[in-house]
Write a protein that holds these residues in place. Sequence first.
Motif, PDB file in Angstrom:
ATOM      1  N   THR A 273      -8.069 -13.941   8.106  1.00  0.00           N
ATOM      2  CA  THR A 273      -8.344 -13.108   7.160  1.00  0.00           C
ATOM      3  C   THR A 273      -9.499 -12.268   6.962  1.00  0.00           C
ATOM      4  N   ARG A 274     -10.654 -12.933   7.765  1.00  0.00           N
ATOM      5  CA  ARG A 274     -11.797 -12.572   7.746  1.00  0.00           C
ATOM      6  C   ARG A 274     -12.351 -12.074   9.085  1.00  0.00           C
ATOM      7  N   ALA A 275     -11.741 -12.270  10.068  1.00  0.00           N
ATOM      8  CA  ALA A 275     -12.353 -11.935  11.367  1.00  0.00           C
ATOM      9  C   ALA A 275     -11.936 -10.787  12.174  1.00  0.00           C
ATOM     10  N   GLY A 276     -11.563  -9.652  11.231  1.00  0.00           N
ATOM     11  CA  GLY A 276     -11.128  -8.376  11.848  1.00  0.00           C
ATOM     12  C   GLY A 276     -12.222  -7.614  12.499  1.00  0.00           C
ATOM     13  N   LEU A 277     -13.569  -7.934  12.196  1.00  0.00           N
ATOM     14  CA  LEU A 277     -14.683  -7.232  12.878  1.00  0.00           C
ATOM     15  C   LEU A 277     -14.751  -7.741  14.103  1.00  0.00           C
ATOM     16  N   VAL A 278     -14.563  -8.970  14.557  1.00  0.00           N
ATOM     17  CA  VAL A 278     -14.928  -9.308  15.855  1.00  0.00           C
ATOM     18  C   VAL A 278     -13.969  -8.915  16.723  1.00  0.00           C
ATOM     19  N   THR A 279     -12.695  -8.710  16.228  1.00  0.00           N
ATOM     20  CA  THR A 279     -11.496  -8.416  17.079  1.00  0.00           C
ATOM     21  C   THR A 279     -11.619  -6.656  17.299  1.00  0.00           C
TER      22      THR A 279
END
Length: 444
Positions: A273-279
Amino acid sequence: MTDQTATPRSFSASVPLKGRIAIPGDKSISHRSLMLAALAVGESRVTGLLEGHDVLATAAAMRAMGASIERSEDGEWRIHGVGVGGLLQPREALDMGNSGTSTRLLMGLVASHPITATFVGDASLSGRPMGRVIDPLGQMGADISASPGGRLPLMVRGLAPAVPLSYRLPMASAQVKSAVLLAGLNIPGITEVIEPVPTRDHSERMLRGFGAELDVEIDADGTRHIRIRGEAELKPQTIVVPGDPSSAAFFIVAALIVPGSDIIVTNVGLNPTRAGLVTVLQQMGGDIELRNARDVGGEPVADLRVRHSALRGIEIAPADAPSMIDEFPVLFVAAAFAEGRTVTTGLDELRVKESDRLAVMATGLAAIGVQAEESADGLAIDGSGGDPLPGGATIAGHLDHRICMSFAVAGLASRAPVTIDDIAPVATSFPNFETLLDQLQKDL
């Protein structure tokens, strides 16, 4: 206008960033560690806690309401809690500084305890509306008197027992969800939050970890029903706080845009729920490699190797926003160096952060030579194709730590220096930001 205590700093075109860094602990988990440990019976121990101003404001507030919180010389924090229902009446107003997270979550805790607390904050926090939290807590029985516009200073008169509530979030907000769940800890029966769009789930994970009875049911359309049984008995825990992905974001983007860079950021929390930026950055062509993926205290973490990359503009769906909401300012900087146009929508929440981040980023990007078109709920940015930005402007940070750090990163790949009018707000979330940047610039 810059005040007399402002600390300006200029950031100039950088040598390649090289080396390995460890970032401070996750801010969201740090806040919740202190709050839940303060409601447990017995001693909890926390290592890796972020020691920025925001988290220290939470620690001070929990002390003021009866918890014993001490830091040892080796950096371990020891918290003796008062138990759910055991919060004491604070003798003075709770000073939240710049921390919206502290304010909203602690309002939830106070709402279901038989105490009254006054919340105050700095100029930036006092300008942020709290109505999204006031509404559900009021429905649960708390009496909340706020300044005009639902702003600080405000007073919360808790009610015990308060009324269990089934509350559907009108917009995605982990803070509102968490405030309602924390209030539900001391309310007989079941308190439910209905979440149409998933947001960061640290509260759910940690409440379970401390022994609360909490379950999550997911509908066919993805709507989450989060239910917590009140009058909980929380058990003390030993917590290792992973590195904050929101802090890692600045160095990830810096390495992607500064030619020749090759860095490793260790122990980064990668909660889905926090890793969107990396993706999203990987979709833009960013060379980000996950190494040594593992679980630490129930949270997924990994070391990230990041190398300079040719980025390309993409369209980012509104559904991706909650998993990277705090990272959009620095994502806008990455977009400024991409080939083509990056389009974002569904970012209404950025209007009510420490600053109006959409307006402030649009203005600042234009000042350093970026074509940025502001809409009601997003930005469209035309990138430079990897060329340096013109730079050469002084940016008003509006007491917003993420704005300050984002434009600091932009300055590292600009022809003329980018000056932040006041770098001091960075200490609210990332006290050693400048130290780590200097380290990467010297580690050749």
